[in-house]
Motif scaffolding. Structure first.
Motif, PDB file in Angstrom:
ATOM      1  N   GLU A 151      21.037  -1.980  25.760  1.00 12.29           N
ATOM      2  CA  GLU A 151      20.168  -3.157  25.815  1.00 12.29           C
ATOM      3  C   GLU A 151      19.450  -3.306  24.488  1.00 12.29           C
ATOM      4  N   TYR A 152      18.962  -4.517  24.249  1.00  9.51           N
ATOM      5  CA  TYR A 152      18.162  -4.752  23.051  1.00  9.51           C
ATOM      6  C   TYR A 152      16.709  -4.419  23.354  1.00  9.51           C
ATOM      7  N   ARG A 153      16.144  -3.510  22.559  1.00  4.35           N
ATOM      8  CA  ARG A 153      14.729  -3.159  22.667  1.00  4.35           C
ATOM      9  C   ARG A 153      14.166  -3.081  21.267  1.00  4.35           C
ATOM     10  N   ASP A 154      13.068  -3.808  21.071  1.00  2.84           N
ATOM     11  CA  ASP A 154      12.431  -3.841  19.754  1.00  2.84           C
ATOM     12  C   ASP A 154      13.419  -4.252  18.671  1.00  2.84           C
ATOM     13  N   GLY A 155      14.299  -5.203  19.010  1.00  2.00           N
ATOM     14  CA  GLY A 155      15.219  -5.766  18.019  1.00  2.00           C
ATOM     15  C   GLY A 155      16.441  -4.931  17.718  1.00  2.00           C
ATOM     16  N   ARG A 156      16.686  -3.866  18.488  1.00  2.00           N
ATOM     17  CA  ARG A 156      17.883  -3.060  18.241  1.00  2.00           C
ATOM     18  C   ARG A 156      18.503  -2.627  19.562  1.00  2.00           C
ATOM     19  N   ARG A 157      19.812  -2.370  19.533  1.00  2.00           N
ATOM     20  CA  ARG A 157      20.525  -1.963  20.730  1.00  2.00           C
ATOM     21  C   ARG A 157      20.370  -0.458  20.930  1.00  2.00           C
ATOM     22  N   GLN A 158      20.036  -0.086  22.147  1.00  2.00           N
ATOM     23  CA  GLN A 158      19.936   1.329  22.461  1.00  2.00           C
ATOM     24  C   GLN A 158      20.185   1.530  23.953  1.00  2.00           C
ATOM     25  N   TRP A 159      20.550   2.742  24.299  1.00  2.00           N
ATOM     26  CA  TRP A 159      20.854   3.059  25.687  1.00  2.00           C
ATOM     27  C   TRP A 159      19.551   3.181  26.479  1.00  2.00           C
ATOM     28  N   SER A 160      19.450   2.393  27.549  1.00  3.76           N
ATOM     29  CA  SER A 160      18.249   2.385  28.379  1.00  3.76           C
ATOM     30  C   SER A 160      18.630   2.661  29.828  1.00  3.76           C
ATOM     31  N   GLU A 161      17.714   3.274  30.549  1.00  2.82           N
ATOM     32  CA  GLU A 161      17.969   3.631  31.938  1.00  2.82           C
ATOM     33  C   GLU A 161      18.100   2.384  32.805  1.00  2.82           C
ATOM     34  N   ALA A 162      19.218   2.290  33.548  1.00  2.00           N
ATOM     35  CA  ALA A 162      19.454   1.143  34.417  1.00  2.00           C
ATOM     36  C   ALA A 162      19.488   1.524  35.885  1.00  2.00           C
ATOM     37  N   GLU A 273      19.208  10.652  19.827  1.00  2.00           N
ATOM     38  CA  GLU A 273      19.381   9.879  21.044  1.00  2.00           C
ATOM     39  C   GLU A 273      18.614   8.567  21.043  1.00  2.00           C
ATOM     40  N   SER A 274      18.503   7.941  19.891  1.00  8.74           N
ATOM     41  CA  SER A 274      17.916   6.603  19.774  1.00  8.74           C
ATOM     42  C   SER A 274      16.544   6.510  20.406  1.00  8.74           C
ATOM     43  N   GLY A 275      15.734   7.557  20.214  1.00 11.83           N
ATOM     44  CA  GLY A 275      14.368   7.504  20.715  1.00 11.83           C
ATOM     45  C   GLY A 275      14.220   7.860  22.170  1.00 11.83           C
ATOM     46  N   GLU A 276      15.287   8.369  22.804  1.00 12.84           N
ATOM     47  CA  GLU A 276      15.192   8.704  24.210  1.00 12.84           C
ATOM     48  C   GLU A 276      14.459  10.034  24.386  1.00 12.84           C
ATOM     49  N   ARG A 277      13.563  10.087  25.338  1.00 12.22           N
ATOM     50  CA  ARG A 277      12.825  11.323  25.580  1.00 12.22           C
ATOM     51  C   ARG A 277      13.768  12.359  26.180  1.00 12.22           C
ATOM     52  N   VAL A 278      13.814  13.561  25.598  1.00 11.13           N
ATOM     53  CA  VAL A 278      14.738  14.577  26.075  1.00 11.13           C
ATOM     54  C   VAL A 278      14.040  15.844  26.534  1.00 11.13           C
ATOM     55  N   ILE A 279      12.781  16.015  26.235  1.00 12.06           N
ATOM     56  CA  ILE A 279      12.072  17.234  26.599  1.00 12.06           C
ATOM     57  C   ILE A 279      10.953  16.889  27.575  1.00 12.06           C
ATOM     58  N   ASP A 280      10.902  17.609  28.700  1.00 19.09           N
ATOM     59  CA  ASP A 280       9.866  17.279  29.681  1.00 19.09           C
ATOM     60  C   ASP A 280       9.114  18.506  30.183  1.00 19.09           C
ATOM     61  N   GLU A 341      -0.487   2.126  14.085  1.00 18.61           N
ATOM     62  CA  GLU A 341       0.914   2.316  14.433  1.00 18.61           C
ATOM     63  C   GLU A 341       1.091   2.704  15.895  1.00 18.61           C
ATOM     64  N   LEU A 342       0.055   2.649  16.658  1.00 18.07           N
ATOM     65  CA  LEU A 342       0.072   3.168  18.020  1.00 18.07           C
ATOM     66  C   LEU A 342       1.150   2.519  18.872  1.00 18.07           C
ATOM     67  N   GLN A 343       1.204   1.197  18.887  1.00 21.24           N
ATOM     68  CA  GLN A 343       2.139   0.517  19.760  1.00 21.24           C
ATOM     69  C   GLN A 343       3.583   0.839  19.408  1.00 21.24           C
ATOM     70  N   SER A 344       3.888   0.834  18.114  1.00 16.62           N
ATOM     71  CA  SER A 344       5.252   1.122  17.716  1.00 16.62           C
ATOM     72  C   SER A 344       5.656   2.544  18.097  1.00 16.62           C
ATOM     73  N   LEU A 345       4.729   3.483  18.005  1.00 15.40           N
ATOM     74  CA  LEU A 345       5.036   4.858  18.349  1.00 15.40           C
ATOM     75  C   LEU A 345       5.320   4.998  19.824  1.00 15.40           C
ATOM     76  N   ARG A 346       4.587   4.279  20.639  1.00 17.62           N
ATOM     77  CA  ARG A 346       4.756   4.409  22.075  1.00 17.62           C
ATOM     78  C   ARG A 346       6.048   3.782  22.548  1.00 17.62           C
ATOM     79  N   HIS A 347       6.732   3.006  21.703  1.00  8.94           N
ATOM     80  CA  HIS A 347       7.983   2.371  22.109  1.00  8.94           C
ATOM     81  C   HIS A 347       9.188   2.926  21.371  1.00  8.94           C
ATOM     82  N   LEU A 348       9.012   4.051  20.720  1.00  9.94           N
ATOM     83  CA  LEU A 348      10.128   4.652  19.993  1.00  9.94           C
ATOM     84  C   LEU A 348      11.254   5.028  20.959  1.00  9.94           C
TER      85      LEU A 348
END
Length: 348
Positions: A151-162, A273-280, A341-348
């Protein structure tokens, strides 16, 4: 002058008498909900109507109807205005009538107008299913599974949870409510019980790597570019999308957060991973000490997420994990004036 006012009042009263009481709203919107694949009418579909009325003194309306055996619905007694119509039903994807690209075209209704012949087509949702097994072929239960779509997020294509699912005691999973398209199927990470139980940061870091089941993609790779996409059509179930897990050597990142101020979490994001969270898995004995576990070699961006919903402070830092654990990372919180830069960081 008095006679003149009496005459005007009498004339006004005569005009009101001729006009009569205000007209009762009698606009109508009616139509049918059908299966997009077969054209068959859909009974018990929920149709929702929301509107912004021409008479601004009246509150916006929200109405709902259920379709009959022929898939038909009727909204009557409507004021003039602009309406949006949405239909949904179990087993089908929700759809907004008149949708074009990313927005729906409202239905404009004049006073007393009757709009008919509206057809809402619902596409059957698709299902992905399969099994998750370990290196010995044994089922892995209670493991989170995600279907990712480009999907397009923040102007770029990346894999998002569907869509999401969870494995059963047989290692089986099922992810419903999917639209047609191409998906990557991914598992969550599985940490050994000792990594969850041991919350101490007072002991030195181990000299050897931790062995876990890292997040993996179908058919069994931890590397996203090597994942095999799965094509999903409209309706039906795509079976046999299995994932085989393999033990993965991982490492830890240990550090502290300067000026502890209600830190909620320290998150790690992989550059692969295009900004995907991998560590929890975040472990800490106090507010200002943290340890991230289960991290395969690679480059990570660490982000401090404050507990305060106002997000008054934030920290970020790049960390490279090689063939050993990383210690001594210091995350310095930004001041209120340094959070542009807060908003941009939270949407990485």
């Amino acid at each position: 002058m008095k006679c003149l006012w009496i005459g005007l009042l009498a004339c006004g009263g005569s005009l009101l008498a001729l006009q009569g009481p205000p007209a009762v709203p009698d606009g109508t919107i009616e139509g049918q909900v059908v299966n997009r694949s077969t054209g068959a009418p859909l009974k018990k579909a929920l149709v929702e109507l929301t509107g912004s009325l021409t008479n601004v003194k009246l509150q916006p309306i929200e109405l709902a109807r259920e379709t009959d055996a022929q898939g038909r619905f009727v909204f009557s007694g409507l004021e003039a205005g602009r309406y949006e119509l949405t239909a949904s039903r179990q087993g089908f994807l929700k759809h907004d009538y008149g949708v074009h690209r990313y927005a729906a075209t409202p239905i404009s209704l004049a006073n007393g107008e009757h709009r008919s012949g509206i057809v809402v087509q619902l596409a059957p949702w698709a299902v992905l299913s399969g099994r998750v097994l370990d290196e010995d072929g044994e089922p892995v239960m209670d493991l989170d599974i995600s279907a990712l779509r480009l999907e397009y997020r923040d102007g770029r294509r990346q894999w998002s949870e569907a869509g999401t699912g969870k494995t059963s005691d047989l290692g089986e999973y099922r992810i419903p409510k999917l639209a047609p398209g191409q998906y990557l199927v991914k598992t969550g990470s599985r940490f050994p019980a000792y990594l969850y139980a041991d919350k101490s940061l007072s002991q030195p870091l181990p000299k050897t790597a931790d062995v876990i089941y890292a997040a993996a993609y179908h058919p069994g790779t931890t590397d996203q570019p090597a994942a095999v996409p799965v094509q999903v059509g409209s309706g039906g179930e795509v079976r046999g999308v299995d994932i085989r897990l393999s033990p993965t050597r991982t490492f830890r990142i240990r550090g502290s957060v300067g000026k502890p101020a209600g830190v909620a979490a320290v998150l790690a994001w992989s550059s692969k991973e295009s900004g995907e969270r991998v560590i929890d898995l975040h472990i800490g004995e106090s507010e200002n000490r943290f340890e991230l576990r289960g991290m395969p070699p690679g480059t990570y961006e660490l982000i401090v997420e404050p507990e305060d919903s106002g997000l008054k402070a934030l920290a970020r830092q790049m960390v490279v994990v090689g063939d050993r654990h990383v210690d001594g990372v210091v995350m310095t919180l930004r001041s209120e004036e340094q959070t542009s830069e807060l908003q941009s960081l939270r949407h990485l």
